[in-house]
Design a protein around this motif. Structure first.
Motif, short mmCIF file in Angstrom:
data_model
loop_
_atom_site.label_atom_id
_atom_site.label_comp_id
_atom_site.label_asym_id
_atom_site.label_seq_id
_atom_site.Cartn_x
_atom_site.Cartn_y
_atom_site.Cartn_z
N GLY A 1 6.67 11.77 10.29
CA GLY A 1 6.29 10.37 9.16
C GLY A 1 4.72 10.96 7.61
O GLY A 1 3.32 10.39 8.08
N GLY B 1 7.01 16.32 7.36
CA GLY B 1 6.53 14.74 6.71
C GLY B 1 7.96 13.51 6.60
O GLY B 1 7.05 12.95 7.65
N MET B 2 8.72 14.59 6.91
CA MET B 2 10.05 13.95 7.23
C MET B 2 10.37 13.41 9.00
O MET B 2 10.74 11.76 9.56
CB MET B 2 11.41 14.91 6.74
CG MET B 2 11.98 13.72 7.23
SD MET B 2 13.22 12.95 6.32
CE MET B 2 14.76 12.42 6.88
N LYS C 1 13.06 8.88 5.23
CA LYS C 1 12.81 8.22 6.49
C LYS C 1 12.09 8.24 7.11
O LYS C 1 11.29 8.98 8.16
CB LYS C 1 13.87 7.85 6.58
CG LYS C 1 15.49 7.44 6.47
CD LYS C 1 16.40 6.61 6.74
CE LYS C 1 17.08 7.01 5.48
NZ LYS C 1 19.08 7.09 5.88
N PRO C 2 10.11 7.76 6.34
CA PRO C 2 9.06 8.09 7.65
C PRO C 2 9.47 7.34 8.69
O PRO C 2 9.92 6.59 8.62
CB PRO C 2 7.83 7.26 7.14
CG PRO C 2 9.05 7.72 5.76
CD PRO C 2 9.94 7.14 5.26
N LYS C 3 9.09 7.45 9.84
CA LYS C 3 8.62 7.11 10.66
C LYS C 3 6.97 5.84 11.30
O LYS C 3 6.51 6.41 10.86
CB LYS C 3 8.70 7.91 12.58
CG LYS C 3 9.89 9.12 12.35
CD LYS C 3 11.33 8.24 11.63
CE LYS C 3 12.08 9.79 12.31
NZ LYS C 3 11.35 10.19 10.11
N ASN D 1 4.89 6.01 12.98
CA ASN D 1 3.68 5.77 14.33
C ASN D 1 2.98 5.41 13.18
O ASN D 1 2.47 4.98 12.50
CB ASN D 1 4.33 8.01 14.30
CG ASN D 1 3.81 8.61 13.55
OD1 ASN D 1 3.23 8.14 11.85
ND2 ASN D 1 4.09 9.85 13.42
N GLN D 2 1.45 6.30 14.23
CA GLN D 2 0.19 5.94 14.12
C GLN D 2 -0.04 6.20 12.29
O GLN D 2 -1.40 5.89 11.87
CB GLN D 2 -0.88 6.28 14.47
CG GLN D 2 -0.82 7.87 14.78
CD GLN D 2 0.09 8.79 15.85
OE1 GLN D 2 0.66 8.14 16.14
NE2 GLN D 2 -0.97 9.65 16.47
N TYR D 3 0.40 7.41 11.70
CA TYR D 3 0.58 7.83 10.74
C TYR D 3 0.42 7.11 9.44
O TYR D 3 0.71 7.25 7.74
CB TYR D 3 0.07 9.17 10.08
CG TYR D 3 0.32 10.50 11.36
CD1 TYR D 3 -1.52 10.27 11.37
CD2 TYR D 3 0.28 10.42 12.74
CE1 TYR D 3 -2.22 10.46 12.93
CE2 TYR D 3 -0.11 11.50 13.48
CZ TYR D 3 -1.53 11.53 13.85
OH TYR D 3 -2.04 11.91 14.91
N LYS D 4 1.57 6.09 9.59
CA LYS D 4 2.37 5.49 8.97
C LYS D 4 1.46 4.80 7.80
O LYS D 4 0.69 3.96 8.14
CB LYS D 4 3.76 5.47 9.59
CG LYS D 4 4.66 4.72 7.69
CD LYS D 4 5.59 3.34 8.31
CE LYS D 4 6.29 2.52 7.83
NZ LYS D 4 6.96 1.48 8.24
N ILE D 5 1.31 4.99 6.30
CA ILE D 5 0.87 4.14 6.17
C ILE D 5 1.94 2.81 5.44
O ILE D 5 3.34 2.72 5.06
CB ILE D 5 0.85 4.11 4.01
CG1 ILE D 5 -0.28 5.87 4.02
CG2 ILE D 5 0.25 3.48 3.12
CD1 ILE D 5 -0.40 5.98 3.06
N ARG D 6 1.55 1.40 5.47
CA ARG D 6 1.90 0.15 5.66
C ARG D 6 2.62 -0.13 4.47
O ARG D 6 1.76 -0.09 3.25
CB ARG D 6 1.32 -0.89 6.66
CG ARG D 6 0.82 -0.48 8.12
CD ARG D 6 -0.41 -1.07 8.61
NE ARG D 6 -1.46 -0.97 7.43
CZ ARG D 6 -1.73 -2.37 6.87
NH1 ARG D 6 -1.84 -3.23 7.95
NH2 ARG D 6 -3.23 -2.19 6.43
N SER E 1 1.14 -1.37 0.29
CA SER E 1 0.12 -0.40 -0.22
C SER E 1 1.07 1.27 -0.27
O SER E 1 0.27 2.77 -0.45
CB SER E 1 -0.84 -0.19 0.86
OG SER E 1 -0.07 -0.55 2.66
N ASN F 1 -6.64 5.77 4.33
CA ASN F 1 -6.15 6.32 5.54
C ASN F 1 -6.46 7.65 6.19
O ASN F 1 -6.51 7.67 8.18
CB ASN F 1 -4.72 7.12 5.16
CG ASN F 1 -4.03 6.43 4.18
OD1 ASN F 1 -3.32 5.22 4.70
ND2 ASN F 1 -3.57 6.43 3.06
N GLN G 1 -4.03 14.71 8.04
CA GLN G 1 -2.77 13.72 9.48
C GLN G 1 -2.35 15.19 9.58
O GLN G 1 -1.66 15.04 11.25
CB GLN G 1 -1.77 12.77 8.24
CG GLN G 1 -2.61 11.57 8.24
CD GLN G 1 -1.32 10.48 6.96
OE1 GLN G 1 -0.09 10.72 6.68
NE2 GLN G 1 -1.73 9.04 7.16
N ASP H 1 -2.86 -5.42 3.20
CA ASP H 1 -2.37 -4.38 2.54
C ASP H 1 -3.19 -4.17 1.20
O ASP H 1 -3.72 -3.00 1.24
CB ASP H 1 -1.14 -4.99 2.23
CG ASP H 1 -0.01 -3.67 2.16
OD1 ASP H 1 -0.02 -2.52 2.87
OD2 ASP H 1 1.04 -3.88 1.54
#
Lengths: 564, 95
Positions: free
Chosen positions: A103, A99-100, B86-88, B90-95, A29, A425, A109, A439
């Motif tokens: 995340g 964003g970096m 490099k996204p962290k 956390n609860q917002y991350k798209i898997r 995804s 999302n 978000q 996914d």
């Protein structure tokens, strides 16, 4: 028929590219929604420019220049270059850093976190979807208006038309359907990677075809110096006359020649003798023009009037419209997920130049068209009418039309995908939990929502088929511009509070709705030419400031998270 | 080059000056042609677009937000120092 074959080949190529990029997908995804954060500087430039410049840029700018003249470039293009660069620099890079750091992938978000409120996502989502839909609509309507004139005569029995000019052309309902299906197919297969590749391909195609179209039209007009004499002119009696006409040659090609007897196309209201010889579309002087035009349904001739030139207040207040770039969901997503901050550099420098390369020829073609095309022709059909009348080679006409379609589709894909990403999302997974679906299921939820949006857009495009593409785009941009004070406050004002954010969104949206209803979705100004966007932006800014100052400041944790 | 406050102010002032220069009221009624085909009002704004690109070059050279980028990329573990995202988790991350 040749035109249709060329267009079909182009669409098939595009579909192939989308399917091929789908094969490159990692199947996750994350890859589907944000191409695994792999979009580099060139793809970002093409994607940002391609999605910002839609039917509005090619079809709309030509049509608006046909109505108002060369002032359209300053009204929208040059100011967009400046305001977009300021927004990319002031908003884009800062958002990328958040964003970096945290995340974030979508703007909802970000706002949920910045204003520490789940509810703000549920309030923002329908507003963002509601504002993106007019943007999608202009693409579908623009495609229909582009294909109809260039295919006129191909199927006279299957597609009769009240207007003899368009008889036998592919009707907008059919071309709109085809475009929706093609875009849906490659977004379905390739996700954000497919959209980015298709965007790059299509942006290159529409820029190249724009240059080719301009060159061929100039050649048919007899060179650039001759072309500048063609625009409609005011005569000594205050009448608007066309001094040139399109004459078919023995070899089947077309040539523009001076007419023995000028053709009267309208008259200037309250004209004074000093206007004799004036070409209104080469300047910005405000004049009222009265003319006759055929109604789309019955073909009956009716009296019409139109403002030529650009009122100074309109010119000034248009500067608020490009602020919309600060809140476009797809751009927001690009900012949040770009590979690195350096990725932005090329876009910052090249974006205003790309705008210039596309808009200057279109605006000139629109101004020149006033001397050849009847004033009653729908503005959105002016570009393709010029191509159909002046470029006699069917293969080239097909390629040029493919270029216009490329501009249109390169906007649709990113928007569709972005809405699917947000729905999945920010609404579904946010509500039911990140681990509720696999996914593959997550991707299918996005696809399902995208199908719904495409279907809704298509149905609305049938209803709004005769709307002015440029005006619809301006309403859409005005709506996003009205939300831009929200992102500025979120990024730069520590005192901005949750209540202030809600007030800004609600007051701004209500102001926009009031003006939109008053205008019926058409061009609308207040007093001496002030654009409604001015009041929308001011209202949302004042609401943000007043309510934020009247409510409790954000928590220390929130401030530390965003302001270090 | 790290941006100085005076350079940032200069660039902000230039951007504001360009917003004012965009209102070329002195060319409103002018339909004169440059190079025999380009209306002067269009030439002015095409040059304006090029000036914006130059402004962008100056902003990148003299006002690039290095500190912000460092903040975003070096504070937490798992982030690179070159600005690569490099996204962290956390609860917002798209898997």
């Amino acid at each position: 028929m040749t035109v249709l074959i060329v267009i079909s080949i182009y669409l098939a190529l595009l579909l192939g590219l989308g399917l091929f990029s789908g094969k490159q997908s990692r199947g996750t995804s994350k890859d589907y929604f944000v191409a695994s954060h792999s979009i580099g500087p060139f793809l970002l430039l093409m994607s940002v420019f391609g999605t910002t410049m839609t039917a509005f840029a090619l079809v709309g700018s030509t049509g608006k220049a046909f109505e108002r003249g060369i002032g359209v470039y300053g009204l929208m293009a040059s100011i967009s270059g400046l305001v977009h660069v300021i927004c990319f620099f002031a908003i884009g890079i800062r958002l990328w850093s958040y964003g970096m750091k945290h995340g974030f992938v979508t703007q909802i978000q970000f706002f949920r976190s910045r204003f520490d409120s789940n509810a703000i996502g549920y309030v923002l989502f329908p507003i963002l979807v509601g504002l993106v839909i007019p943007y999608l609509l202009i693409g579908v309507i623009g495609a229909g208006k582009t294909i109809l004139p260039v295919t006129a005569g191909a199927f006279p029995e299957a597609f009769p038309n009240a207007n003899p000019l368009w008889t036998g052309g592919i009707p907008p309902w059919l071309s709109g359907l085809g475009i929706c299906i093609i875009v849906l197919a490659y977004v379905f297969a390739g996700g954000s990677r497919g959209a980015a590749w298709a965007n790059t391909f299509q942006t290159l195609v529409f820029m190249a075809m724009g240059v080719v179209a301009f060159t061929l039209i100039v050649k048919a007009l007899g060179g650039v110096e001759q072309a500048s004499k063609v625009p409609i002119t005011v005569n000594e009696n205050g009448l608007l006359v066309q001094n040139y006409g399109i004459v078919e040659q023995e070899d089947g090609s077309s040539k523009v020649e001076k007419l023995a007897t000028p053709l009267v196309r309208g008259k200037i209201r309250d004209a004074d003798p000093s206007l004799a010889g004036y070409q209104p579309h080469l300047g910005r002087k405000v004049l009222e023009m009265d003319y006759k035009a055929r109604t789309p349904g019955s073909g009956e001739l009716v009296d019409q009037s139109r403002e030529l030139g650009v009122p100074p207040w309109m010119f000034l207040t248009y500067l608020f419209i490009p602020l919309s770039v600060g809140m476009f969901p797809h751009l927001f997503q690009h900012w949040l997920t770009a590979r690195s901050a350096n990725t932005f550099k090329l876009t910052l420098i090249a974006h205003p130049i790309c705008i210039m390369v596309v808009w200057v020829p279109c605006v000139l073609i629109g101004a020149w068209a006033t001397g050849l095309v009847p004033p009653g022709v729908p503005p959105a059909a002016v570009l393709s009418k010029m191509m159909a009348d002046l470029v006699s080679n069917q293969v080239l006409t097909g390629l040029l039309t493919a270029g216009v379609l490329a501009a249109i589709m390169s906007s649709l894909d990113s928007q569709f995908l972005c809405l699917g990403t947000m729905f999945t999302n920010d609404i579904v997974l946010h509500k039911v939990g990140q681990d509720r679906f696999t996914d593959k299921q997550t991707i299918w939820i996005a696809r399902g929502f995208i199908i719904g949006i495409v279907a809704l857009t298509y149905v609305l495009s049938l209803w709004a088929a005769n709307k002015n593409v440029f005006d619809l785009a301006v309403w859409c941009f005005s709506g996003f511009a009205m939300l831009t004070p929200l992102v500025f406050a979120a990024l730069y004002w520590k005192r901005a509070t949750t209540a202030g954010a809600f007030a800004s969104i609600i007051v701004g949206t209500l102001t926009w709705i009031i003006f939109f209803v008053l205008a019926g979705g058409s061009e609308y100004t207040v007093g001496p030419g002030i654009m409604p966007v001015t009041f929308c932006v001011l209202a949302s800014t004042v609401a943000m400031i007043v309510v934020s100052l009247a409510t409790k400041p954000p928590s220390e944790a929130t401030l530390n998270k965003f302001f270090g | 080059m790290h941006p100085t406050h005076s350079m940032k102010k200069l660039l902000t002032g230039t951007a504001i000056a360009m917003l004012i220069l965009h209102q070329d009221f002195w060319l409103w009624d002018n339909t004169n042609l440059v190079f025999g085909f380009m209306p002067v009002g269009l030439v002015y704004h095409a040059c304006f677009s090029m000036a914006v690109a130059i402004l962008a070059v100056l902003a990148i050279t003299f006002a690039w937000p290095h500190e912000l980028i460092e903040w975003a990329t070096t504070k937490d573990e798992g982030a690179g120092t070159d600005g690569e995202a490099k996204p962290k988790d956390n609860q917002y991350k798209i898997r």
